[in-house]
Design a protein around this motif. Structure first.
Motif, PDB file in Angstrom:
ATOM      1  N   LEU A 379      16.001   7.093   1.661  1.00 11.40           N
ATOM      2  CA  LEU A 379      15.393   6.301   2.736  1.00 11.40           C
ATOM      3  C   LEU A 379      14.113   6.968   3.237  1.00 11.40           C
ATOM      4  O   LEU A 379      13.118   6.287   3.515  1.00 11.40           O
ATOM      5  N   GLU A 380      14.139   8.293   3.349  1.00 10.66           N
ATOM      6  CA  GLU A 380      12.922   8.998   3.762  1.00 10.66           C
ATOM      7  C   GLU A 380      11.797   8.769   2.751  1.00 10.66           C
ATOM      8  O   GLU A 380      10.637   8.551   3.121  1.00 10.66           O
ATOM      9  N   LEU A 381      12.123   8.820   1.463  1.00  9.75           N
ATOM     10  CA  LEU A 381      11.115   8.565   0.433  1.00  9.75           C
ATOM     11  C   LEU A 381      10.558   7.155   0.558  1.00  9.75           C
ATOM     12  O   LEU A 381       9.339   6.934   0.432  1.00  9.75           O
ATOM     13  N   ALA A 382      11.438   6.185   0.804  1.00  4.65           N
ATOM     14  CA  ALA A 382      10.985   4.801   0.948  1.00  4.65           C
ATOM     15  C   ALA A 382      10.077   4.656   2.164  1.00  4.65           C
ATOM     16  O   ALA A 382       9.044   3.963   2.108  1.00  4.65           O
ATOM     17  N   CYS A 383      10.448   5.291   3.255  1.00  6.73           N
ATOM     18  CA  CYS A 383       9.605   5.231   4.459  1.00  6.73           C
ATOM     19  C   CYS A 383       8.244   5.894   4.221  1.00  6.73           C
ATOM     20  O   CYS A 383       7.230   5.472   4.790  1.00  6.73           O
ATOM     21  N   TRP A 384       8.203   6.917   3.378  1.00  2.00           N
ATOM     22  CA  TRP A 384       6.950   7.608   3.079  1.00  2.00           C
ATOM     23  C   TRP A 384       6.064   6.781   2.142  1.00  2.00           C
ATOM     24  O   TRP A 384       4.875   7.033   2.020  1.00  2.00           O
TER      25      TRP A 384
END
Length: 839
Positions: A379-384
């Motif tokens: 999820l952090e990667l997607a938000c980035w």
């Protein structure tokens, strides 16, 4: 008023890192990056941040892997400045922020910095970032390092980043941090005093662990080793155990020793943590988790007792279970633990394993990215904006299977789109700063059970509060009565997160008013882990979870016998068929469906079971069957498919094969073997592979094995006859052949052979039998005695009359005198029975 940081740097403590500070500052000024490689106890966490604060404009943000370590590091540095925490040096951890406008060094957990990067990647006001303890390879730390490299590359080339490591991982870190050219590595030599190693393996029958975790017998051994160390050595004792439960267990076993026993782990209130880290009037025994390995200073320790165990994340993607498992410590971690005894003078380490076992330990801990659940990471990667992590400077790539499972979970939560991009709901989930599943439960559960109650339940799950007996409802009532400050702070923060998201924090929703705590807890748990909704199996005590994994409650659980459970935590159960439920709450079917509508599916099935066609309409919640009803008029195509499967499983013998049908099949098989196309293959495999071609019109009427027996197989086989070639069937493979006596004898076909069994007297006068298959195959004659026993076999009758008949005549004439035995059978008159008497 003198600058407190300048005053500290003018007369710093006598720590090994002091001599390296100019090199660190020079590297940052010239290259913007540096890696400080220094063993624990060298002072890098204490002196590198203020040295950078004196060299840059803005706040120096220092990361620590744990809240306890962040608070301790800030308190240590503030005390050197002669100030309280929150002035020049502050800290920010989840639920606790102590900073001010004067703060120049801020110690934060890695997760806090990660959220700041997501909110504003330029990090306004930040003059430098120090990533401490990067060698521990926590997931957040690996990701934060990668994002900072990305920020330096694309947004802020002027942002200095310093990584500090206690091991040789420094070289790999330098390669990534430099963004193409290795970052400068500043090595600091340790000043450890000699540490003697004493090997203290447990007794042979005291296993360290079993299926339930660390054994009581091994905790007894650790406690006995501590008592031995207190008797043999001077100074304070630091004990390493894998988790809070084991810490509390050993602390209880040490009651009555001549020292102050101080537990130390992340669940304790801040006051108790501070007591453990502060010297007192008596000797201390600090019983700690791995938090004290490298990121904390525990003064006056001369002795380490190491249980040799640690907790590591593991994920079972097949079962959909993730959690911490107890494993043997790595050699690198064991060395760091032992080094705690030699920081202030000669010391000793008591290791609760053998020297032989030590040689077999892993060299380093496994990076979390290779073993942990990656849902939050994804999820952090997607938000980035980099859903797969492409182009990011990660020390190790994420495993493909773990990432695929994480993306599937996020899609189910509505957090990412099918292309991997983050959705608005995904950003709302990420803003809660909890595991995405728990964040989803908070957001969706608040309208159903009330925001306050949802926050309390999620905090109970997020803080990993011990729940006696695994009963989460009882656990919630216990923490409400008091004594859980960390839970209270987290519940308050989560409630604020719901309000900040624009939801009515006071709304009870349509369910909240009618739900008691008993099922409200279960509903929120089910929202967090819909795949762990479980129903008791019929006639037993075990459960089946929606994921398809079996689960069992521990003996004596207060939850035993409940028809539905929402499971929050389950042990993977290595070597066991079912996972063991560690914590759960009651649920009912309606709430299970409400919590997991995406798992609800209805399916009609038509199957062949126990000799009949069964048609049912079933409703499922994941792998849990909710209902089943008979379908009285199933689709014809489904019936055909079910019968086809039944035939494939039970074989063609379930059909009623008449003599005529068997004969036709053998004749067709003979022609296929001898002539090939267009004559069909009628083997079992061929007939089963193309059931529709010959049985199709009959199958739609079949409901049971009895119906199959009524199928006219002869008519069905005739559908396979090739036209117009079928008109020559009797010519090419006749069912019967007329012999000279006038009898019509049935031909026995066997593969590519055709055999006619006939009495010798009936073929007298026959100079040769016909050839079949258009003259390609001779008809084999099995010549029988009058008693119909084989007398001779031949495919060349003329030769047999000339050469073989005389012997047969000699053998049989005496036994059967009433039958004709002419000397010249080729010209004799054929006879069906005995010879006529002479006139």
């Amino acid at each position: 008023m003198p600058d407190p940081i300048a005053r500290l740097l003018a007369d710093p403590p006598d720590l090994p890192v002091r001599e390296a500070l100019p090199a660190v500052v020079s590297a940052v000024r010239e290259r913007g990056t540096a890696v400080v490689q220094a063993p624990p106890g060298t002072g890098k966490t204490t002196l590198v941040p203020p040295a950078l604060a004196a060299a840059v404009e803005g706040t120096v943000v220092v990361t620590q892997p744990r809240r306890l370590a962040a608070r301790a590091a800030a308190r240590r540095l503030a005390s050197l400045l002669g100030e309280p925490v929150g002035r020049t040096v502050g800290h920010t951890v989840r639920g606790d922020r102590r900073t001010s406008g004067a703060t120049r060094v801020e110690v934060v957990t890695t997760g806090v910095l990660l959220r700041r990067l997501q909110r504003d990647p330029e990090l306004p006001g930040v003059g430098a970032v120090v990533l401490d303890e990067v060698h521990e390879r926590h997931l957040d730390a690996d990701l934060t390092l990668a994002l900072l490299v990305d920020v330096r590359t694309h947004l802020r080339e002027d942002l200095p980043v310093v990584a500090m490591s206690a091991t040789v991982e420094a070289e790999r870190t330098a390669g990534l941090l430099g963004g193409g050219a290795d970052a400068p590595v500043v090595e600091v030599a340790g000043s450890l005093h000699p540490v003697e190693t004493i090997w203290c393996p447990p007794p042979p029958r005291a296993a360290r662990t079993d299926e339930r975790g660390v054994t009581p017998a091994f905790l007894d051994h650790v406690a006995a080793t501590v008592r031995r160390a207190l008797a043999e050595r001077a100074g304070d004792v630091l004990v390493f155990l894998p988790g809070a439960g084991e810490v509390d267990g050993v602390a209880r076993r040490l009651a009555g020793v001549g020292a102050d026993v101080r537990p130390l782990h992340g669940r304790l209130p801040h006051r108790e943590q501070d007591r453990a880290l502060t010297e007192g009037p008596r000797r201390r025994v600090v019983v700690s988790t791995a938090v004290a390995e490298s990121s904390l200073t525990v003064p006056n320790v001369r002795v380490v007792v190491d249980a040799g165990l640690s907790r590591e994340p593991r994920t079972d993607h097949r079962r959909g279970l993730a959690g911490l498992v107890t494993v043997s410590v790595s050699r690198a971690a064991a060395d760091q633990r032992a080094g705690r005894a030699g920081r202030e003078g000669p010391g000793a380490v008591y290791r609760c394993w053998t020297e032989h076992d030590h040689a077999r330990l892993r060299a380093h801990p496994r990076p979390e990215i290779t073993t942990a659940d990656l849902t939050a990471f994804a999820l952090e990667l997607a938000c980035w904006g980099t859903p797969g992590g492409e182009g990011l400077a990660l020390l190790d790539p994420p495993p493909e299977a773990a990432m695929a499972a994480a993306r599937a979970t996020l899609e189910q939560l509505g957090a990412v789109a099918p292309d991997g991009g983050v959705t608005g709901r995904g950003r709302a989930i990420a803003a809660v700063a909890a595991d995405p599943r728990l964040a989803r439960a908070l957001i969706d559960g608040s309208p159903l059970v009330g925001a306050r109650r949802a926050a309390e339940i999620v905090a109970l799950l997020d803080e990993d509060v011990p729940v006696p007996g695994g009963d989460l409802v009882a656990g919630l009532r216990a923490v409400r009565r008091g004594g859980a400050p960390a839970w209270e702070a987290q519940a308050r923060r989560l409630r604020e997160a719901v309000d900040d998201a624009g939801r009515d924090g006071s709304a009870a929703g349509r369910s909240a008013g009618r739900l008691t705590d008993d099922v409200a807890v279960g509903l929120v748990v089910a929202l967090a882990h819909p795949d762990r909704i479980a129903r008791r199996r019929p006639g037993g005590s075990a459960y089946l979870m929606a994921s398809g994994t079996g689960a069992a409650l521990p003996p004596g659980s207060a939850l035993a016998g409940l028809p539905w459970l929402a499971v929050a935590d389950a042990d993977r159960g290595a070597g066991r068929r079912d996972a063991t439920v560690r914590s759960a709450a009651p649920l009912d079917e309606d709430l299970a469906i409400e919590a997991a509508p995406s798992l609800l599916r209805e399916k009609e099935s038509v199957v062949w079971e126990q000799g009949q066609v069964l048609a049912r309409r079933r409703t499922w919640l994941g792998a849990i069957e909710l209902s089943s009803a008979v379908v009285h008029d199933p689709p014809a195509a489904a019936v055909v498919a079910a019968v086809r499967d039944g035939l494939a499983r039970d074989g063609l013998a379930v059909l009623s094969w008449s003599a005529a049908a068997t004969s036709l099949r053998r004749r067709l098989a003979f022609l296929h073997a001898t002539l090939g196309s267009p004559w069909p293959d009628v083997s079992d495999a061929a007939l089963l592979a193309d059931v529709d071609a010959w049985l199709g019109p009959d199958l739609t009427r079949v409901r049971s094995a009895r119906d199959l027996e009524r199928v006219d197989v002869l008519t069905a086989l005739r559908r396979l006859l090739p036209w117009p070639d079928a008109a020559r069937l009797d010519e090419l493979a006749p069912e019967k052949v007329r012999v000279p006596s006038g009898s019509e004898i049935r031909v026995d076909y066997d593969g590519d052979r055709a055999v006619l069994a006939v009495r010798v007297q009936e073929v007298f006068g026959w100079r040769g039998a016909p050839r079949l298959a258009g003259g390609r195959v001779p008809l084999v004659l099995e010549l029988l005695s009058p008693a119909r026993r084989p007398a001779a076999v031949t495919a060349d009758l003329a030769t047999f009359w000339a050469q073989g008949y005389a012997q047969v005549r000699a053998d049989l004439r005496g036994r059967y005198p009433k039958h004709a035995w002419p000397e010249d059978p080729a010209t004799a008159e054929p006879a069906r029975g005995v010879r006529r008497p002479a006139r």
